[in-house]
Design a protein around this motif. Structure first.
Motif, PDB file in Angstrom:
ATOM      1  N   ARG A  34       0.867  -1.185   0.000  1.00 22.19           N
ATOM      2  CA  ARG A  34       0.000   0.000   0.000  1.00 22.19           C
ATOM      3  C   ARG A  34       0.899   1.229   0.000  1.00 22.19           C
ATOM      4  NH1 ARG A  34      -0.607   1.903   5.356  1.00 22.19           N
ATOM      5  NH2 ARG A  34       0.444   0.541   6.828  1.00 22.19           N
ATOM      6  N   PRO A  35       0.363   2.403  -0.288  1.00 22.08           N
ATOM      7  CA  PRO A  35       1.196   3.601  -0.334  1.00 22.08           C
ATOM      8  C   PRO A  35       1.532   4.133   1.067  1.00 22.08           C
ATOM      9  CG  PRO A  35      -1.048   4.174  -0.905  1.00 22.08           C
ATOM     10  CD  PRO A  35      -0.999   2.669  -0.734  1.00 22.08           C
ATOM     11  N   ALA A  36       2.459   3.463   1.715  1.00 22.88           N
ATOM     12  CA  ALA A  36       2.910   3.850   3.049  1.00 22.88           C
ATOM     13  C   ALA A  36       4.402   3.547   3.149  1.00 22.88           C
ATOM     14  CB  ALA A  36       2.142   3.086   4.115  1.00 22.88           C
ATOM     15  N   ILE A  37       5.113   4.350   3.919  1.00 20.63           N
ATOM     16  CA  ILE A  37       6.562   4.214   4.052  1.00 20.63           C
ATOM     17  C   ILE A  37       6.868   3.439   5.327  1.00 20.63           C
ATOM     18  CG2 ILE A  37       8.745   5.462   4.238  1.00 20.63           C
ATOM     19  CD1 ILE A  37       7.253   7.830   2.817  1.00 20.63           C
ATOM     20  N   PRO A  38       7.536   2.290   5.214  1.00 18.56           N
ATOM     21  CA  PRO A  38       7.829   1.460   6.391  1.00 18.56           C
ATOM     22  C   PRO A  38       9.056   1.971   7.162  1.00 18.56           C
ATOM     23  CG  PRO A  38       8.641   0.361   4.429  1.00 18.56           C
ATOM     24  CD  PRO A  38       7.960   1.629   3.975  1.00 18.56           C
ATOM     25  N   ALA A  39       8.865   3.138   7.792  1.00 16.04           N
ATOM     26  CA  ALA A  39       9.944   3.760   8.559  1.00 16.04           C
ATOM     27  C   ALA A  39       9.335   4.552   9.708  1.00 16.04           C
ATOM     28  CB  ALA A  39      10.764   4.681   7.668  1.00 16.04           C
ATOM     29  N   PRO A  40      10.092   4.711  10.780  1.00 15.25           N
ATOM     30  CA  PRO A  40       9.586   5.507  11.903  1.00 15.25           C
ATOM     31  C   PRO A  40       9.566   7.000  11.584  1.00 15.25           C
ATOM     32  CG  PRO A  40      11.732   4.525  12.438  1.00 15.25           C
ATOM     33  CD  PRO A  40      11.357   4.070  11.062  1.00 15.25           C
ATOM     34  N   ASP A  41       8.912   7.751  12.429  1.00 15.40           N
ATOM     35  CA  ASP A  41       8.820   9.205  12.279  1.00 15.40           C
ATOM     36  C   ASP A  41      10.199   9.856  12.387  1.00 15.40           C
ATOM     37  OD1 ASP A  41       6.139   8.594  12.388  1.00 15.40           O
ATOM     38  OD2 ASP A  41       5.722   9.707  14.228  1.00 15.40           O
ATOM     39  N   GLY A  42      10.404  10.907  11.593  1.00 19.20           N
ATOM     40  CA  GLY A  42      11.555  11.774  11.739  1.00 19.20           C
ATOM     41  C   GLY A  42      12.929  11.168  11.509  1.00 19.20           C
ATOM     42  N   VAL A  43      13.065  10.228  10.570  1.00 23.64           N
ATOM     43  CA  VAL A  43      14.369   9.571  10.378  1.00 23.64           C
ATOM     44  C   VAL A  43      15.095   9.989   9.098  1.00 23.64           C
ATOM     45  CG1 VAL A  43      13.770   7.535  11.734  1.00 23.64           C
ATOM     46  CG2 VAL A  43      13.339   7.540   9.269  1.00 23.64           C
ATOM     47  N   ALA A  44      14.394  10.520   8.118  1.00 25.03           N
ATOM     48  CA  ALA A  44      14.981  10.748   6.797  1.00 25.03           C
ATOM     49  C   ALA A  44      15.410  12.192   6.586  1.00 25.03           C
ATOM     50  CB  ALA A  44      13.983  10.355   5.712  1.00 25.03           C
ATOM     51  N   ASP A  45      16.580  12.337   5.969  1.00 24.79           N
ATOM     52  CA  ASP A  45      17.014  13.661   5.531  1.00 24.79           C
ATOM     53  C   ASP A  45      16.342  14.012   4.211  1.00 24.79           C
ATOM     54  OD1 ASP A  45      19.237  14.387   7.491  1.00 24.79           O
ATOM     55  OD2 ASP A  45      19.829  12.373   6.854  1.00 24.79           O
ATOM     56  N   ILE A  46      16.198  13.014   3.355  1.00 23.27           N
ATOM     57  CA  ILE A  46      15.573  13.194   2.044  1.00 23.27           C
ATOM     58  C   ILE A  46      14.645  12.011   1.782  1.00 23.27           C
ATOM     59  CG2 ILE A  46      15.959  13.341  -0.472  1.00 23.27           C
ATOM     60  CD1 ILE A  46      17.169  15.743   0.851  1.00 23.27           C
ATOM     61  N   VAL A  47      13.468  12.306   1.228  1.00 21.20           N
ATOM     62  CA  VAL A  47      12.592  11.276   0.665  1.00 21.20           C
ATOM     63  C   VAL A  47      12.478  11.599  -0.820  1.00 21.20           C
ATOM     64  CG1 VAL A  47      10.284  10.271   0.626  1.00 21.20           C
ATOM     65  CG2 VAL A  47      11.292  10.962   2.812  1.00 21.20           C
ATOM     66  N   SER A  48      12.839  10.633  -1.663  1.00 22.67           N
ATOM     67  CA  SER A  48      12.760  10.858  -3.107  1.00 22.67           C
ATOM     68  C   SER A  48      11.652  10.015  -3.719  1.00 22.67           C
ATOM     69  CB  SER A  48      14.100  10.527  -3.776  1.00 22.67           C
ATOM     70  OG  SER A  48      14.418   9.166  -3.637  1.00 22.67           O
ATOM     71  N   MET A  49      11.048  10.584  -4.756  1.00 22.35           N
ATOM     72  CA  MET A  49      10.016   9.903  -5.537  1.00 22.35           C
ATOM     73  C   MET A  49      10.240  10.263  -6.994  1.00 22.35           C
ATOM     74  SD  MET A  49       6.611  10.597  -3.277  1.00 22.35           S
ATOM     75  CE  MET A  49       6.883  11.201  -1.617  1.00 22.35           C
ATOM     76  N   PHE A  50      11.162   9.558  -7.640  1.00 22.31           N
ATOM     77  CA  PHE A  50      11.465   9.826  -9.041  1.00 22.31           C
ATOM     78  C   PHE A  50      10.625   8.916  -9.928  1.00 22.31           C
ATOM     79  CE2 PHE A  50      15.420  11.247  -6.967  1.00 22.31           C
ATOM     80  CZ  PHE A  50      15.462  12.541  -7.463  1.00 22.31           C
TER      81      PHE A  50
END
Length: 158
Positions: free
Chosen positions: A106-122
């Motif tokens: 499903r369209p959900a990111i399997p990661a905890p809150d506040g961990v990424a510097d960048i999220v990319s969607m190319f």
């Protein structure tokens, strides 16, 4: 088990692999693998990806961006896609056992809150329904660190 989400894309990938063999991986992600991977790398670096940062790459396909970044030893990476075949190819190309590659249902990111510097969607939101694009963008804001960025490409007829 995957029921509907991503099923058309998985069929398209399987078709490309059947018809083109190994070259089907590049065809499945639109061609220009190395060239576009370098452009994607430049975009996330310009957006502020730190040397020892954390990148979440949504819809990573066969790993264009990951392959372009694999030499950055301090980088933490999570790739998310709907195609098991492309996930396996990306793992092979990136050759980074410390990186995570996740299959999503499903369209959900399997990661905890506040961990990424960048999220990319190319080359992702061009190809999915608006409701799924919104879900990914909302979830991207959840997983971003304060000051992080979402980097998106979108192809449109002009």
């Amino acid at each position: 088990m995957l029921i509907r989400y991503g099923s058309a894309y998985r069929r398209a990938v399987a078709r490309q692999l059947l018809v083109r063999g190994e070259q089907g991986y590049e065809a499945a992600v639109g061609g220009g693998f190395s060239r576009f991977g370098a452009l994607e790398r430049d975009a996330v670096e310009a957006a502020g990806l730190p040397l020892f940062g954390h990148l979440i790459d949504i819809g990573f396909g066969a790993g264009r961006l990951g392959a372009a970044l694999k030499e950055r030893s301090g980088l933490s990476y999570l790739g998310v896609d709907v195609s098991p075949k492309l996930i396996e190819k990306a793992k092979e190309l990136c050759a980074r056992p410390d990186w995570r590659f996740e299959l999503v249902e499903r369209p959900a990111i399997p990661a905890p809150d506040g961990v990424a510097d960048i999220v990319s969607m190319f080359s992702l939101i061009t190809h999915i329904p608006v409701s799924e694009s919104r879900a990914y963008i909302v979830d991207a804001t959840r997983v971003l660190k304060k000051g992080g960025a979402v980097v998106v490409s979108f192809l449109a007829d002009c």
